[in-house]
Design a protein around this motif. Structure first.
Motif, PDB file in Angstrom:
ATOM      1  N   GLU A 112      11.099   6.618 -11.808  1.00  0.00           N
ATOM      2  CA  GLU A 112      11.528   6.796 -10.421  1.00  0.00           C
ATOM      3  C   GLU A 112      12.439   5.630 -10.066  1.00  0.00           C
ATOM      4  O   GLU A 112      11.989   4.598  -9.555  1.00  0.00           O
ATOM      5  N   TYR A 132      12.662   1.739  -9.211  1.00  0.00           N
ATOM      6  CA  TYR A 132      11.432   1.084  -9.672  1.00  0.00           C
ATOM      7  C   TYR A 132      11.359   1.108 -11.190  1.00  0.00           C
ATOM      8  O   TYR A 132      11.110   0.094 -11.842  1.00  0.00           O
ATOM      9  N   TYR A 183       1.712   9.259 -10.905  1.00  0.00           N
ATOM     10  CA  TYR A 183       1.028   8.121 -10.271  1.00  0.00           C
ATOM     11  C   TYR A 183      -0.487   8.294 -10.277  1.00  0.00           C
ATOM     12  O   TYR A 183      -1.233   7.361 -10.543  1.00  0.00           O
ATOM     13  N   GLY A 214       5.596   0.283  -9.802  1.00  0.00           N
ATOM     14  CA  GLY A 214       5.668   0.366  -8.348  1.00  0.00           C
ATOM     15  C   GLY A 214       4.394   0.980  -7.792  1.00  0.00           C
ATOM     16  O   GLY A 214       4.408   1.619  -6.753  1.00  0.00           O
ATOM     17  N   LEU A 215       3.292   0.818  -8.496  1.00  0.00           N
ATOM     18  CA  LEU A 215       1.996   1.345  -8.027  1.00  0.00           C
ATOM     19  C   LEU A 215       1.516   0.435  -6.893  1.00  0.00           C
ATOM     20  O   LEU A 215       1.020  -0.665  -7.125  1.00  0.00           O
ATOM     21  N   PHE A 216       1.695   0.900  -5.652  1.00  0.00           N
ATOM     22  CA  PHE A 216       1.457   0.031  -4.490  1.00  0.00           C
ATOM     23  C   PHE A 216       0.005  -0.435  -4.395  1.00  0.00           C
ATOM     24  O   PHE A 216      -0.916   0.340  -4.636  1.00  0.00           O
ATOM     25  N   ARG A 218      -7.224   0.977  -4.743  1.00  0.00           N
ATOM     26  CA  ARG A 218      -6.658   0.713  -6.072  1.00  0.00           C
ATOM     27  C   ARG A 218      -7.045  -0.701  -6.546  1.00  0.00           C
ATOM     28  O   ARG A 218      -7.336  -0.906  -7.716  1.00  0.00           O
ATOM     29  N   PRO A 278       4.554  12.741  -4.504  1.00  0.00           N
ATOM     30  CA  PRO A 278       4.027  12.626  -5.868  1.00  0.00           C
ATOM     31  C   PRO A 278       2.510  12.835  -5.895  1.00  0.00           C
ATOM     32  O   PRO A 278       1.806  12.355  -4.998  1.00  0.00           O
ATOM     33  N   GLY A 287      -0.041  10.021  -5.270  1.00  0.00           N
ATOM     34  CA  GLY A 287       0.801   8.948  -4.765  1.00  0.00           C
ATOM     35  C   GLY A 287       0.471   8.554  -3.340  1.00  0.00           C
ATOM     36  O   GLY A 287      -0.268   9.249  -2.635  1.00  0.00           O
ATOM     37  N   THR A 288       1.058   7.455  -2.922  1.00  0.00           N
ATOM     38  CA  THR A 288       0.809   6.903  -1.584  1.00  0.00           C
ATOM     39  C   THR A 288       1.253   7.857  -0.493  1.00  0.00           C
ATOM     40  O   THR A 288       0.563   8.033   0.519  1.00  0.00           O
ATOM     41  N   GLU A 289       2.386   8.521  -0.684  1.00  0.00           N
ATOM     42  CA  GLU A 289       2.954   9.384   0.355  1.00  0.00           C
ATOM     43  C   GLU A 289       2.079  10.622   0.563  1.00  0.00           C
ATOM     44  O   GLU A 289       1.924  11.134   1.666  1.00  0.00           O
ATOM     45  N   PRO A 332       9.209   6.142  -1.439  1.00  0.00           N
ATOM     46  CA  PRO A 332       9.656   4.890  -0.839  1.00  0.00           C
ATOM     47  C   PRO A 332      11.166   4.927  -0.575  1.00  0.00           C
ATOM     48  O   PRO A 332      11.908   5.650  -1.232  1.00  0.00           O
TER      49      PRO A 332
HETATM   50  O1  6CS Z   1       2.305   3.608  -5.373  1.00  0.00           O
HETATM   51  C1  6CS Z   1       2.555   4.772  -5.115  1.00  0.00           C
HETATM   52  O2  6CS Z   1       1.687   5.649  -5.026  1.00  0.00           O
HETATM   53  C2  6CS Z   1       4.032   5.133  -4.844  1.00  0.00           C
HETATM   54  N1  6CS Z   1       4.891   4.180  -5.469  1.00  0.00           N
HETATM   55  C3  6CS Z   1       6.140   4.496  -5.777  1.00  0.00           C
HETATM   56  C4  6CS Z   1       7.068   3.459  -6.316  1.00  0.00           C
HETATM   57  N2  6CS Z   1       6.634   5.729  -5.657  1.00  0.00           N
HETATM   58  C5  6CS Z   1       5.845   6.853  -5.173  1.00  0.00           C
HETATM   59  C6  6CS Z   1       4.353   6.547  -5.277  1.00  0.00           C
HETATM   60  O3  6CS Z   1       3.606   7.486  -4.493  1.00  0.00           O
END
Ligand code: 6CS
Length: 283
Positions: free
Chosen positions: A48, A51, A87, A105-107, A112, A156, A159-161, A199
């Protein structure tokens, strides 16, 4: 029971002796020594940009793997070998030993942080929505999507979103799991979803490459926090994580960290303005 205890003690002594003979200063350094002997660290990425990215020739780049590659080199591990993962599968894969570290980029979020051993912060970003030009449904937040009973948002899997949309009240059947950025872009272009969330830097990268005047980026998504990732190590590999953090701190101090991530659009100052402790305890 006593006999079992003695046997376990003898076995433990044998393992430690072997590790120390291999050059590890203590059992804790075993993972670092193992990776040095392996010659590479197996990293999980998502492909992605900016990242993480995998070129047609297989070359791995992106801010997260580039930072990891440099730090592992300084630790005596000459390269990284990347596997692409969703993710939601990264942490289970790490725990199952499929990867040595997640650099994707795993927030960092409390749930977590409880499951992995994060490094200090590396890449920080806000959240964005990709919509049709003119933002026809007037989305500014995930709550706006929840309120519109006909609206769908792609994100995703794991994923975070996805989590942010569900937590904002978007029903499960209106949060569409999208495997990758190109699919999300196409689904918005074709009207199959009303918004696609990633993101900000990821959405901006997609839009720049799409060169489609009928798209619009809503950023930042109102009410969504700025997140930061870190390299995620398996619980138990804290000695390796600590060694990684020593090198990361040196690179942050010398300016080499900024030299790697800022050309990708990330802010070194943002990562240096916070800590794992703060991010892992965020409400
Ligand atoms: O950490 C996450 O879940 C999110 N991080 C990134 C870089 N992209 C989408 C993902 O959901």
């Amino acid at each position: 029971m006593k006999k079992l205890g003695i046997l376990a003690g003898v076995a433990g002594l044998a393992v430690t002796t072997m590790l120390l003979a291999s050059g590890a200063r203590s059992a804790d350094d075993a993972k670092l020594e193992q990776l040095k002997q392996q010659g590479f660290a197996r990293v999980a990425i998502a492909n992605e940009p900016p990242y993480t990215a995998v070129a047609a020739d297989g070359k791995v780049s992106g801010a997260a793997p580039d930072v990891a590659r440099e730090i592992f080199k300084r630790l005596g591990i000459n390269d990284i070998v990347a596997s692409i993962s969703e993710y939601g599968a990264m942490i289970p894969g790490l725990q199952a030993g499929r990867f040595d570290v997640v650099t994707a980029g795993l927030f960092m979020k409390p749930e977590r942080c409880a499951a992995v051993a994060y490094s200090e912060p590396v890449l920080c970003d806000a959240e964005a929505l990709l919509v049709k030009k003119g933002n026809p449904k007037g989305f500014k937040s995930y709550a706006d999507i929840a309120k519109d009973t006909s609206a769908t948002v792609g994100a995703p899997g794991g994923g975070t979103e996805e989590k942010l949309a569900l937590n904002a009240g978007v029903p499960r059947d209106r949060v569409i799991v999208v495997p990758d950025g190109q699919s999300g872009l196409k689904m918005v272009q074709d009207g199959r979803i009303d918004a696609y969330s990633l993101p900000v830097l990821s959405i901006n990268d997609l839009v720049k490459k799409a060169n489609d005047p009928n798209l619009e980026v809503i950023a930042p998504v109102q009410g969504a926090p700025v997140y930061c990732d870190g390299a995620a190590f398996k619980k138990g590999d804290e000695a390796l994580r600590d060694a990684y953090d020593v090198e990361l701190a040196k690179m942050k101090k010398s300016g080499e960290f900024a030299k790697i991530i800022e050309p990708y659009g990330f802010s070194a100052a943002a990562a240096m303005s916070t800590t794992r402790e703060k991010l892992c305890s965020a409400k």
